[in-house]
Design a protein around this motif. Structure first.
Motif, mmCIF file in Angstrom:
data_model
loop_
_atom_site.group_PDB
_atom_site.id
_atom_site.type_symbol
_atom_site.label_atom_id
_atom_site.label_comp_id
_atom_site.label_asym_id
_atom_site.label_seq_id
_atom_site.Cartn_x
_atom_site.Cartn_y
_atom_site.Cartn_z
ATOM 1 N N ALA A 217 -10.018 -1.756 -12.121
ATOM 2 C CA ALA A 217 -10.506 -0.385 -12.255
ATOM 3 C C ALA A 217 -9.429 0.411 -12.986
ATOM 4 O O ALA A 217 -8.241 0.097 -12.872
ATOM 5 N N PRO A 218 -9.817 1.451 -13.730
ATOM 6 C CA PRO A 218 -8.836 2.177 -14.544
ATOM 7 C C PRO A 218 -8.010 3.189 -13.756
ATOM 8 O O PRO A 218 -7.257 3.948 -14.349
ATOM 9 N N VAL A 219 -8.165 3.224 -12.437
ATOM 10 C CA VAL A 219 -7.467 4.213 -11.626
ATOM 11 C C VAL A 219 -6.474 3.510 -10.706
ATOM 12 O O VAL A 219 -6.831 2.558 -10.012
ATOM 13 N N MET A 220 -5.236 3.983 -10.728
ATOM 14 C CA MET A 220 -4.210 3.464 -9.823
ATOM 15 C C MET A 220 -3.877 4.538 -8.781
ATOM 16 O O MET A 220 -4.028 5.722 -9.037
ATOM 17 N N ALA A 221 -3.409 4.086 -7.617
ATOM 18 C CA ALA A 221 -2.834 5.032 -6.654
ATOM 19 C C ALA A 221 -1.367 5.167 -7.030
ATOM 20 O O ALA A 221 -0.609 4.204 -6.965
ATOM 21 N N GLY A 222 -0.956 6.361 -7.472
ATOM 22 C CA GLY A 222 0.397 6.585 -7.964
ATOM 23 C C GLY A 222 1.430 6.411 -6.866
ATOM 24 O O GLY A 222 1.104 6.289 -5.672
ATOM 25 N N SER A 223 2.676 6.427 -7.293
ATOM 26 C CA SER A 223 3.787 6.112 -6.395
ATOM 27 C C SER A 223 3.708 6.877 -5.066
ATOM 28 O O SER A 223 3.784 8.108 -5.024
ATOM 29 N N GLY A 224 3.549 6.121 -3.985
ATOM 30 C CA GLY A 224 3.567 6.712 -2.648
ATOM 31 C C GLY A 224 2.284 7.401 -2.239
ATOM 32 O O GLY A 224 2.198 7.936 -1.133
ATOM 33 N N ALA A 225 1.286 7.380 -3.095
ATOM 34 C CA ALA A 225 0.056 8.114 -2.772
ATOM 35 C C ALA A 225 -0.559 7.619 -1.465
ATOM 36 O O ALA A 225 -1.134 8.394 -0.714
ATOM 37 N N VAL A 226 -0.464 6.306 -1.216
ATOM 38 C CA VAL A 226 -0.980 5.761 0.043
ATOM 39 C C VAL A 226 0.176 5.101 0.807
ATOM 40 O O VAL A 226 -0.007 4.088 1.487
ATOM 41 N N GLY A 227 1.369 5.711 0.698
ATOM 42 C CA GLY A 227 2.553 5.151 1.338
ATOM 43 C C GLY A 227 2.776 3.736 0.840
ATOM 44 O O GLY A 227 2.597 3.441 -0.349
ATOM 45 N N TYR A 228 3.161 2.848 1.758
ATOM 46 C CA TYR A 228 3.330 1.432 1.416
ATOM 47 C C TYR A 228 2.011 0.702 1.671
ATOM 48 O O TYR A 228 1.993 -0.339 2.319
ATOM 49 N N ALA A 229 0.916 1.282 1.218
ATOM 50 C CA ALA A 229 -0.425 0.796 1.541
ATOM 51 C C ALA A 229 -0.655 0.876 3.048
ATOM 52 O O ALA A 229 -1.428 0.097 3.611
ATOM 53 N N ASP A 230 0.019 1.860 3.682
ATOM 54 C CA ASP A 230 -0.129 2.009 5.137
ATOM 55 C C ASP A 230 -0.482 3.442 5.545
ATOM 56 O O ASP A 230 -0.471 3.763 6.727
ATOM 57 N N ALA A 231 -0.763 4.293 4.578
ATOM 58 C CA ALA A 231 -1.076 5.694 4.911
ATOM 59 C C ALA A 231 -2.273 6.114 4.069
ATOM 60 O O ALA A 231 -2.118 6.562 2.934
ATOM 61 N N TRP A 232 -3.466 5.938 4.637
ATOM 62 C CA TRP A 232 -4.704 6.104 3.878
ATOM 63 C C TRP A 232 -5.401 7.405 4.226
ATOM 64 O O TRP A 232 -5.808 7.597 5.361
#
Ligand code: FAD
Ligand code: FAD
Ligand code: FMN
Ligand code: FMN
Ligand code: FES
Ligand code: FES
Lengths: 269, 272, 269, 272
Positions: free
Chosen positions: A16-31
């Motif tokens: 997909a053309p969209v990334m979660a930028g640096s820290g946006a979802v923590g370490y993939a642990d904050a959604w």
């Protein structure tokens, strides 16, 4: 599939053309509510340093017109603890994870990069170049990391200096460029103290757009990722028209996750 | 945490401030006193940061927020929105007050702490749903409140009749200057603290530090589980990602949206 | 009185700490309702070049979050016509007039400066340094004007480069510094085209503040004037606390003249 | 130009759009059709740029603006504001339509020209006060209107009964592509242009250029004083300072807030 490392033997293909930028979802642990890994082509971790960093002292947030300044000071528990706590989960996720390397500790970059070479949970690196860096600094820093790892390297540049620094980053081996971090700004906090840091939020978007357009006009042979203040479908479209191959969302995921979902779906549809 | 669209169903003016009642059953049912709700306060993307509100009243269908009469643009927008309009809410953030089952005597302590002094503003109004609930559960409730101006005190008719209400006017706190003893709610504490099984407090960090001093003086020790305080923090994401809300607690640097906003007083001032 | 040229034999004394920034009231001939010369310590003209300039083609305005981009391209009827049309009126006004010299035509600066030496209607000059200028450019440009005139010289710097350029400007003879023009930004116009230019409006203020604070910390011996996105009393106060002696208002005079009057009165009271 | 605070006294929904009636006697009395009003559309400083409106109805006490059903944040804000709230207005900007005393037959021509195509949007609704006034002065009024969608046509009941009303649906204009003749209002012009003493028009630049072509074809020449058009411009200051509104007219580069927004058609297309 969007290939962000076309010249690298390791592919970095985004579904997909969209990334979660640096820290946006923590370490993939904050959604944030409604946000899940399947929305994204890749996730970028918060900036990591070799040793733990306590970061900026409390009072990290100040509002600006249509934006904000947030100074975390690269607060992170250090490379080892990050890997111990999160690497297993990253291997399980179906989406590529990019580890961001803290701009405040460039001396750590090659050491961390070297350890990640064989780590299946990490698909690539995002190097954070600090404001005020010169082309020669960028060439040195990126070159050192390039020699330490074969992993895909994204280099994130300050948007207002992006066109000046981009050739040095590409020349030293960057696989893709991220444009970029917001220009340095200052605002008065609720308690009256002045906080200085990069501008974020919608107010940062005009700088992202000018940076993306300026770098695209250089005609370098690497993909461009746009990030910083992207909040609306029009913003994303303007970035793609200006030459970006993918975008990063960050604060929109925090401030209006439902709008982020709508944006991702509109780009898909 | 959920993101929901709430409908503005009632507006009540209170001096220059307002109380807005919002219909939002899914959110209202999961909210407790002391939990935060992050409300979008504009059209489009400005102001971008959501405003933080603590419910001042709660029922099954709706929650009520209080818009202060300040110059904030988000608050100004809330004061002009038409009845029937929808507001986008993210909540709840963190954990709220919770009165242990066996507590018979509940002491609530509040300070009107505007944003400029206490960092992000914390208002004693945030205690109201806990006061109402404790009284409805048949507990004995005493509420002591201090403010710099009489008009900033909560009117007594807003409290359940059974609540014992003490108010005090005190000059604004000066940061980093120790308080004169016996000023503000401190004057009631020698009598109230021995009586209380649990304390719920909302105010500035200075207020909490004075409270800890008083507890230690009156009760000889401050143990974990005696006093719960609402920590004044600025929230951005509310889910632990942004690290905007970190605070230096006695045990280190923590994200208040994860640990708080209601904390044990011991977490703030330490065991010593 | 606020002295903006303390080291110059010509005084530039402002009776009020607020100036009308470049072009805010045209050539003192375009007054928003309720706005009059008596509110201000000084007025700055639009940027003037030796020959007429048609400026940027129509479609000069694009909105950004909490701000805008407006590219006039130094549109002006040229030095002689400006003087013919306005100099008499300027002599009559009780407030000092500063002529702004267009950043796009630095080759004109000394010629215009020389002609103004004996002009009673003009109290000083404001030189507009363009984004991307290097310290050596600033030193050259300011030095040439300094040799052409003894009039008070204000040098307006891009806010994001202000600390880098300020020493060169002062070394070459600037009497005061104006911080500054907004960073380069891009936005999509209503008709879909991308417009690039300096950011203006409230969104520009965080850059003004960071620039003023950074220049003040250098401890140069000249007054600092803050301008760019100042809209609220708090903004003005933050600038004064950061080290500014005066402020410039511009777009606030257009967008909300009544708010500008309140701001000026609050600073007076 | 004056800056005044207007009170929102009436809201009327029109499909997804709205009409807002604002009480503002000092402004209303000085306004004419085709003059612009710059309205603040938010709390605090965002959106910073005022939105441009042309009155669609006028009386001694009030003026009415039309909020399109688009995604603009300023417009979204206007759609949520409560009745009784105040709106800050700057106006009037420039000069409006003026029907010469001796004109008996007034031809009004409109296009629904959204912002994306025509630069800043110009709506045929801006003609309404001129139509109403001309009819009330006993002149014969014909009004021809084109739009891409039937729902964007002005309902006939909004016009005085005596007005002769022609409507046409036409595909959206493609910039820089010549129009097919006889499409849109062009089909009515061979009959209406010979009849008219004066033309008032509101639409895109392409619409005006087609109008000029039609006038020259039907009347053999286009003289000064025959057709007045509302120029689509973006205004910022409205007083001639900011130079945002410049346009390249036949006679050169001019500030539309000073020369317009209503111009002679000859100023736009030239004498030739
Ligand atoms: C980067 C870092 C440096 C530290 N340095 C010191 C120190 O020098 N001296 C000292 O006394 N204490 C330090 N600490 C300890 C810290 O003050 C807390 O005690 C610790 O974060 C435990 O947090 P928690 O799990 O209770 O709370 P939470 O804030 O809820 O944290 C939950 C989890 O997230 C992790 N975490 C929290 N914030 C971050 C972040 N910004 N980046 C990555 N992970 C995070 C925590 O380590 C913990 O595993 C540090 C903590 C961190 C994260
Ligand atoms: C800077 C400039 C350069 C020009 N160059 C050319 C050219 O190269 N070729 C050509 O054919 N025509 C040129 N013109 C003429 C122009 O197109 C108009 O004919 C002229 O501005 C007369 O405007 P006006 O008084 O009708 O309208 P207005 O726009 O209302 O102008 C009123 C007055 O203000 C002056 N003015 C307008 N805009 C500005 C400005 N931005 N800065 C300073 N003064 C201004 C005008 O000269 C005039 O005196 C130029 C005009 C200007 C202002
Ligand atoms: C909390 C926070 C921390 C940031 N840390 C970094 C960083 O370490 N390195 C970096 O290059 N940019 C950093 N930025 C800038 C972001 O990458 C991005 O440019 C900015 O968040 C604007 O985008 P957004 O509005 O989508 O959040 C940070 C921004 C925020 C808000
Ligand atoms: C119409 C316009 C023209 C400008 N022209 C110049 C200029 O010629 N030179 C310059 O240094 N800055 C110029 N600027 C930048 C302004 O000096 C100032 O930084 C900007 O207007 C932000 O301030 P404001 O929001 O108070 O208008 C211009 C800004 C505007 C809006
Ligand atoms: S509010 Fe974002 S981490 Fe707590
Ligand atoms: S709108 Fe500013 S000059 Fe016309």
């Amino acid at each position: 599939m969007i290939e962000l490392a076309p010249h690298n033997k390791h592919s970095l293909a985004l579904a997909a053309p969209v990334m979660a930028g640096s820290g946006a979802v923590g370490y993939a642990d904050a959604w944030p509510p409604g946000i899940s890994a399947t929305m994204f082509g890749a996730l970028v971790t918060p900036p990591v340093s070799w040793r733990p960093r306590r970061g900026h002292s409390p009072g990290r947030l100040a509002e600006t017109p249509a934006g904000f300044i947030l100074t975390t000071g690269d607060h992170n528990p250090g490379f080892r603890r990050v890997m111990d706590d999160h690497a297993l989960e990253w291997r399980r996720l179906a989406v590529p994870i990019l580890m961001a390397l803290a701009g405040s500790t460039v001396e750590d970059w090659d050491r961390i990069a070297g350890r990640l070479e064989e780590e299946p949970g990490v698909a690539g690196l995002e190097l954070h170049v600090t404001a005020g860096a010169r082309p020669v600094d960028v060439a040195n820093w990126v070159g050192v990391v390039r020699r330490a790892t074969t992993l895909p390297l994204l280099v994130k540049l300050p948007s207002s200096q992006a066109a000046t620094l981009a050739p040095a980053a590409v020349g030293a081996g960057a696989d893709a460029l991220v444009i970029g971090s917001g220009p340095l700004a200052a605002a008065v906090r609720q308690d009256g103290a002045r906080l200085t840091g990069p501008l974020a939020g919608p107010a940062a978007f005009p700088f992202t757009l000018v940076g993306v357009a300026a770098v695209a006009e250089l005609g370098l042979s690497v993909p461009i990722v746009a990030g910083g203040g992207i909040c609306r479908l029009e913003d994303a479209q303007a970035c793609f028209r200006a030459g970006a191959m993918a975008i990063q969302l960050r604060s929109l995921l925090w401030v209006d996750p439902a709008a982020a979902v709508r944006l991702v779906e509109a780009l898909r549809g | 945490m959920i993101q929901i669209t709430a409908t503005l169903i009632e507006r009540r003016s209170l001096g220059a401030g307002q109380e807005l009642r919002l219909r939002a059953p899914a959110l209202a049912r999961s909210l407790t006193a002391g939990q935060a709700v992050l409300v979008q306060t504009g059209c489009g993307l400005a102001p971008y940061l959501r405003r933080v509100f603590y419910p001042i009243a709660l029922d099954d269908e709706s929650w009520t927020l209080r818009v202060p009469a300040d110059g904030d643009w988000g608050h100004a927008w809330l004061r002009t929105v038409a009845i029937g309009a929808t507001l986008d809410c993210l909540g709840s953030v963190g954990n709220g007050f919770s009165v242990p089952a066996g507590s018979r005597n509940v002491l609530c302590l509040g300070e009107d702490a505007p944003a400029s002094v206490a960092g992000p503003g914390i208002s004693a109004w945030a205690l109201l749903p806990a006061i109402v609930q404790a009284a409805s559960e048949g507990r004995a409730v005493a509420f002591a409140l201090e403010a710099a101006l009489a008009r900033d005190l909560i009117p007594s008719q807003r409290l359940p009749a059974a609540v014992e209400y003490h108010t005090a006017i005190r000059p604004p706190r000066i940061p980093d200057r120790p308080a004169s003893p016996g000023v503000g709610v401190a004057q009631f504490l020698p009598e109230l603290l021995p009586w209380a099984d649990v304390v719920l407090a909302a105010g500035s960090l200075a207020f909490y530090s004075e409270l800890a001093t008083a507890v230690r003086a009156v009760r000889y020790e401050l143990g974990r589980g005696f006093a719960q305080i609402l920590y004044p923090a600025a929230f951005l994401c509310g889910v632990g990602a942004c690290q905007a809300c970190v605070a230096d607690l006695a045990t280190g640097r923590h994200r208040i949206c994860q640990r708080g906003p209601v904390l044990d007083l011991v977490d703030v001032v330490g065991e010593a």
